[in-house]
Design a protein around this motif. Structure first.
Motif, PDB file in Angstrom:
ATOM      1  N   VAL A 171     -15.911  36.422   3.089  1.00  0.00           N
ATOM      2  CA  VAL A 171     -15.996  37.108   4.259  1.00  0.00           C
ATOM      3  C   VAL A 171     -15.474  36.223   4.967  1.00  0.00           C
ATOM      4  O   VAL A 171     -16.138  34.770   4.814  1.00  0.00           O
TER       5      VAL A 171
ATOM      6  N   SER B 194     -14.712  43.097   6.932  1.00  0.00           N
ATOM      7  CA  SER B 194     -14.143  43.380   5.987  1.00  0.00           C
ATOM      8  C   SER B 194     -14.395  42.001   4.632  1.00  0.00           C
ATOM      9  O   SER B 194     -15.371  41.150   5.994  1.00  0.00           O
TER      10      SER B 194
ATOM     11  N   ASP C  78     -13.913  41.407   1.114  1.00  0.00           N
ATOM     12  CA  ASP C  78     -12.513  40.589   0.449  1.00  0.00           C
ATOM     13  C   ASP C  78     -13.484  40.222  -1.097  1.00  0.00           C
ATOM     14  O   ASP C  78     -13.984  39.540  -0.956  1.00  0.00           O
TER      15      ASP C  78
ATOM     16  N   ASP D  87     -12.459  33.652   6.887  1.00  0.00           N
ATOM     17  CA  ASP D  87     -11.778  32.109   6.454  1.00  0.00           C
ATOM     18  C   ASP D  87     -11.177  31.028   6.205  1.00  0.00           C
ATOM     19  O   ASP D  87     -10.277  30.136   5.789  1.00  0.00           O
TER      20      ASP D  87
ATOM     21  N   THR E  20     -18.822  32.506   7.711  1.00  0.00           N
ATOM     22  CA  THR E  20     -17.976  32.850   6.662  1.00  0.00           C
ATOM     23  C   THR E  20     -18.269  32.852   5.700  1.00  0.00           C
ATOM     24  O   THR E  20     -19.780  31.732   5.901  1.00  0.00           O
TER      25      THR E  20
ATOM     26  N   ARG F 125     -11.722  37.810  12.605  1.00  0.00           N
ATOM     27  CA  ARG F 125     -12.034  39.516  12.433  1.00  0.00           C
ATOM     28  C   ARG F 125     -13.493  40.221  11.859  1.00  0.00           C
ATOM     29  O   ARG F 125     -14.095  41.188  11.705  1.00  0.00           O
ATOM     30  N   SER F 126     -13.598  38.994  11.038  1.00  0.00           N
ATOM     31  CA  SER F 126     -14.704  39.623   9.852  1.00  0.00           C
ATOM     32  C   SER F 126     -15.737  38.204   9.820  1.00  0.00           C
ATOM     33  O   SER F 126     -14.787  36.658   9.755  1.00  0.00           O
TER      34      SER F 126
ATOM     35  N   ASP G 209      -8.061  36.217   4.757  1.00  0.00           N
ATOM     36  CA  ASP G 209      -8.200  35.182   5.641  1.00  0.00           C
ATOM     37  C   ASP G 209      -8.376  36.792   6.296  1.00  0.00           C
ATOM     38  O   ASP G 209      -7.189  37.411   7.172  1.00  0.00           O
ATOM     39  N   HIS G 210      -9.472  36.182   7.279  1.00  0.00           N
ATOM     40  CA  HIS G 210     -10.114  36.684   8.143  1.00  0.00           C
ATOM     41  C   HIS G 210     -10.145  36.910   9.385  1.00  0.00           C
ATOM     42  O   HIS G 210     -10.690  37.020  10.302  1.00  0.00           O
TER      43      HIS G 210
END
Length: 269
Positions: A127, A187, A189, A129, A111, A177-178, A146-147
């Motif tokens: 990227v 994804s 953010d 969580d 992350t 998920r990312s 939150d990915h």
């Protein structure tokens, strides 16, 4: 572990704890950077990464991401968002090169949360969580996406397709998920607009090990510190250690104080 504190201009406290894990996969860095031509304006860059892929892979991935942002951002130009994207591309390329050179590291990732605060507003890229919260007027508000699978499961609960208990116990809950890997993240953010911090506010960036505590418990620890960023960091560190589970994950957090004043006394945007 307590990291070096911030300056008078940037009241910052950093804490890191290995928890019950046999290795540390979190990495972080903070540095002051120029934000205008000629170096006239300065801002605080905060970077935190939580690696995945085992003792070696996770630690390498998180350190690679942090180093890429810390190295590339001061050399880049343009808007903060563009500069963050350039740093992310460098981290991705470096991880890909490392996986090619060392196949045993294949599948590693991390992350990343990178936040830039100039005393007026906050911008970020994230990227994964790892959470970033704004604490203001006794309330904790998550700022970044939150990915993990947790939001997906919560949406199923809201639709009535899954019970709250089943969502909490679902083995997929912490799956990402990312993430930042050797391939482009699915994804990313970014702040849609600069976020303002008022006197008395805190910005909290953490690895997900801190989520051993509920948001209400985090807010309580911050609120009881009397405005001292070091006292607030110590209270938060003590709270998560007291609540630790047998398999407690690594915990790292960066806590920035917007300064003294009436909590929630937010300036006009």
């Amino acid at each position: 572990m307590a990291a070096p504190s911030g300056s008078v201009r940037w009241p910052l406290a950093c804490r890191q704890w290995q928890g019950a894990r046999p290795y540390q996969e979190d990495s972080f860095a903070t540095l002051e950077v120029d934000t205008a031509e000629g170096g006239e304006a300065a801002a605080l860059l905060m970077i935190l990464a939580d690696g995945m892929g085992g003792a070696a892979g996770g630690a390498i991935a998180s350190r690679t991401a942090v180093d890429a942002f810390a190295r590339e951002f001061p050399e880049s130009c343009g808007s903060p968002g563009a500069r963050f994207r350039e740093c992310l591309a460098t981290a991705t390329a470096t991880l890909r090169e490392r996986e090619i050179a060392e196949p045993q590291l294949s599948g590693m990732g991390t992350t990343v949360v990178a936040a830039l605060y100039d005393g007026r507003g906050l911008e970020w890229l994230s990227v994964g969580d790892s959470p970033m919260w704004l604490y203001s007027a006794g309330t904790l508000e998550r700022l970044n996406a939150d990915h993990s699978m947790a939001p997906v499961l919560e949406r199923l609960v809201q639709r009535g397709d899954l019970s709250p208990d089943a969502a909490r116990r679902d083995w997929r809950r912490n799956m990402l998920r990312s993430a930042v890997t050797g391939s482009p993240a699915e994804s990313v953010d970014c702040a849609s607009r600069p976020c303002r911090l008022a006197p008395g506010d805190y910005l909290l960036i953490a690895s997900d090990g801190l989520e051993t505590l509920a948001e209400e418990e985090i807010a309580r620890a911050l609120g009881a510190a009397g405005g001292s960023v070091e006292a607030a960091a110590d209270a938060l560190d003590s709270a998560v250690r007291a609540a630790a589970s047998p398999g407690q994950d690594n915990v790292t957090f960066l806590l920035l104080s917007a300064g003294t004043g009436a909590p929630g006394d937010r300036p006009a945007a």
